[in-house]
Design a protein around this motif. Structure first.
Motif, PDB file in Angstrom:
ATOM      1  N   GLU A   1      -9.306 -11.441  -0.665  1.00 45.49           N
ATOM      2  CA  GLU A   1      -8.732 -12.045  -1.867  1.00 45.49           C
ATOM      3  C   GLU A   1      -7.598 -13.021  -1.555  1.00 45.49           C
ATOM      4  O   GLU A   1      -7.517 -14.103  -2.138  1.00 45.49           O
TER       5      GLU A   1
ATOM      6  N   THR B   1       1.602  -7.901  -2.922  1.00 46.69           N
ATOM      7  CA  THR B   1       0.270  -7.817  -3.496  1.00 46.69           C
ATOM      8  C   THR B   1       0.324  -6.765  -4.601  1.00 46.69           C
ATOM      9  O   THR B   1       1.355  -6.123  -4.802  1.00 46.69           O
TER      10      THR B   1
ATOM     11  N   ASN C   1       0.427   4.509   0.523  1.00 49.23           N
ATOM     12  CA  ASN C   1      -0.514   5.541   0.981  1.00 49.23           C
ATOM     13  C   ASN C   1       0.080   6.932   0.974  1.00 49.23           C
ATOM     14  O   ASN C   1      -0.595   7.906   1.272  1.00 49.23           O
TER      15      ASN C   1
ATOM     16  N   LYS D   1     -10.434  -5.670   1.114  1.00 43.33           N
ATOM     17  CA  LYS D   1     -10.476  -6.454  -0.120  1.00 43.33           C
ATOM     18  C   LYS D   1      -9.280  -7.396  -0.197  1.00 43.33           C
ATOM     19  O   LYS D   1      -9.424  -8.565  -0.589  1.00 43.33           O
ATOM     20  N   ILE D   2      -8.104  -6.902   0.214  1.00 42.86           N
ATOM     21  CA  ILE D   2      -6.894  -7.726   0.207  1.00 42.86           C
ATOM     22  C   ILE D   2      -7.072  -8.950   1.099  1.00 42.86           C
ATOM     23  O   ILE D   2      -6.714 -10.076   0.729  1.00 42.86           O
TER      24      ILE D   2
ATOM     25  N   PHE E   1      -1.776  -0.562  -4.147  1.00 42.19           N
ATOM     26  CA  PHE E   1      -3.000   0.233  -4.022  1.00 42.19           C
ATOM     27  C   PHE E   1      -2.691   1.473  -3.177  1.00 42.19           C
ATOM     28  O   PHE E   1      -1.637   1.576  -2.557  1.00 42.19           O
ATOM     29  N   TYR E   2      -3.628   2.416  -3.124  1.00 40.22           N
ATOM     30  CA  TYR E   2      -3.340   3.727  -2.558  1.00 40.22           C
ATOM     31  C   TYR E   2      -4.281   4.150  -1.438  1.00 40.22           C
ATOM     32  O   TYR E   2      -4.326   5.316  -1.071  1.00 40.22           O
ATOM     33  N   ASP E   3      -5.000   3.230  -0.875  1.00 43.73           N
ATOM     34  CA  ASP E   3      -5.927   3.564   0.207  1.00 43.73           C
ATOM     35  C   ASP E   3      -6.025   2.363   1.129  1.00 43.73           C
ATOM     36  O   ASP E   3      -6.344   1.256   0.680  1.00 43.73           O
ATOM     37  N   TYR E   4      -5.753   2.568   2.412  1.00 41.45           N
ATOM     38  CA  TYR E   4      -5.761   1.447   3.357  1.00 41.45           C
ATOM     39  C   TYR E   4      -7.130   0.779   3.471  1.00 41.45           C
ATOM     40  O   TYR E   4      -7.232  -0.340   3.972  1.00 41.45           O
ATOM     41  N   LYS E   5      -8.175   1.424   3.010  1.00 42.11           N
ATOM     42  CA  LYS E   5      -9.479   0.782   3.012  1.00 42.11           C
ATOM     43  C   LYS E   5      -9.498  -0.448   2.099  1.00 42.11           C
ATOM     44  O   LYS E   5     -10.331  -1.337   2.243  1.00 42.11           O
ATOM     45  N   GLU E   6      -8.547  -0.473   1.155  1.00 45.02           N
ATOM     46  CA  GLU E   6      -8.426  -1.621   0.253  1.00 45.02           C
ATOM     47  C   GLU E   6      -7.994  -2.890   0.997  1.00 45.02           C
ATOM     48  O   GLU E   6      -8.072  -3.987   0.462  1.00 45.02           O
TER      49      GLU E   6
ATOM     50  N   CYS F   1       0.842  -1.195   0.000  1.00 47.01           N
ATOM     51  CA  CYS F   1       0.000   0.000   0.000  1.00 47.01           C
ATOM     52  C   CYS F   1       0.873   1.238   0.000  1.00 47.01           C
ATOM     53  O   CYS F   1       1.610   1.486   0.953  1.00 47.01           O
TER      54      CYS F   1
END
Length: 375
Positions: free
Chosen positions: A114, A99, A41, A110-111, A102-107, A39
């Protein structure tokens, strides 16, 4: 076991990249399937204006809502700018299983779904700064039978930085961990007093490997004798210490830093702000006759590669980690903010036979801690 590592964003920080690599390598050698969560961020904002507005929002939260948030305005590069700045350091990330970026810890929600990790390892570096809360306490993991381990997690400071609300939530999340270890001895006390959990003091993951491990993954280059000056905050005093030591030893200075500092909204020629490769940084340590640094990992690698060194300190970035590291090896006297003392240390040898014995002992303890992942 399938393990996910939560750590700092993989960017242009040499120490951050190397500790991420080292921890993953140690776990892979133990037979685990390991993936580091990638991430980034630090490049959330796509424009200078949005960053400025974000700063104003933080000021409101800190001074009106009384949240424990940094009031500093430190403009980050946009995604496009970051690609340019990190094009050399990014090459080293190929050595790390990650992984998707991505650019938002809210992801992370989802991680988790998955990748379906059987265990998470949080660490190392200053992952328990308030700015990484609550994600660094694995609040996004709601599945049962998932092991939670903190390895060499750092609070960055010897004093507690969380507000009351964060402290309560952090304690609740910490109690879900199967085992916790911290990078600084002060972290043991902070865990006990504020999180109400036990913690073990362990080595930074970079010290679980030896110099040959790092040299085996880079393009090794031999250069003429020099001083490696890895100084992040270039005060007048620190620059004077570097120059005076270089003059005394009659050596050239190598810095492994961009030609110019990147300042978003001000920098005109971004090509001068590109970070050298991790290979260059490790070669700098390996070839150094002497090291001057105000960096935690600059200090770690000076010790690991058995180099004579001086630590000039870095109060803005937290002194507890320097003091704890040096105290572990009986090297507290290598930390100074005095030019006279720095010059004195040039002629003061380090007993690396003793230091290496301590490293081996601490390695065994640290690896024993990680063996909980096999149970």
């Amino acid at each position: 076991m399938r393990i996910g590592i939560f750590t700092h964003p993989l960017a242009t920080n040499y120490g951050g990249l190397l500790q991420a690599y080292a921890l993953q390598q140690i776990l892979i050698r133990d037979g685990h399937d390991v993936i580091t969560i990638n991430c980034n961020n630090r490049v959330l904002y796509t424009s200078f204006i949005r960053q400025f507005l974000g700063w104003l929002s933080r000021l409101k939260k800190r001074y009106i809502n009384k949240k424990n948030i940094s009031p500093c305005f430190s403009p980050q590069p946009t995604i496009e700018q970051n690609i340019i700045l990190s094009r050399n350091t990014d090459l080293f990330i190929n050595n790390i299983n990650t992984t998707y970026c991505f650019y938002d810890y809210k992801e992370l929600l989802k991680i988790d779904k998955e990748y379906n990790f059987e265990a998470y390892v949080v660490g190392s570096d200053q992952v328990w700064l308030p700015s990484f809360f609550p994600w660094s306490f694995l609040n996004f993991v709601t599945r049962d039978n998932v092991k939670r381990i903190a390895y060499a997690a750092s609070f960055g400071h010897a004093t507690w930085q969380y507000d009351d609300e964060q402290t309560k939530k952090a304690s609740q999340l910490a109690k879900k961990f199967d085992a916790i270890s911290v990078r600084e001895d002060s972290g043991v006390t902070l865990c006990k007093d504020y999180l109400k959990v036990k913690a073990l003091h362990v080595l930074d993951p970079t010290m679980l490997l030896n110099p040959k491990d790092y040299l085996s993954v880079i393009n090794v280059k031999k250069v003429s004798k020099m001083i490696f000056a890895y100084v992040l905050d270039k005060s007048v005093l620190k620059q004077k210490i570097v120059k005076t030591i270089a003059d005394k030893l009659q050596l050239n200075v190598y810095t492994c830093m961009p030609e110019e500092e990147f300042i978003n909204g001000v920098t005109k020629d971004i090509s001068k702000c590109i970070f050298p490769a991790v290979d260059d940084w490790i070669n700098g340590i390996n070839n150094a006759e002497f090291v001057v640094t105000d960096s935690f990992h600059g200090t770690v690698f000076a010790i690991l590669f058995n180099k004579p060194f001086v630590v000039t300190g870095n109060e803005h970035r937290g002194m507890a980690r320097f003091e704890s590291l040096l105290r572990m090896f009986g090297l507290e006297d290598r930390l100074t903010t005095s030019l006279e003392k720095a010059l004195e240390l040039v002629n003061t040898p380090i007993d690396y036979v003793k230091v290496n014995q301590i490293i081996e002992e601490k390695r065994r303890e640290s690896l024993q801690f990680l063996s909980i992942l096999k149970k």
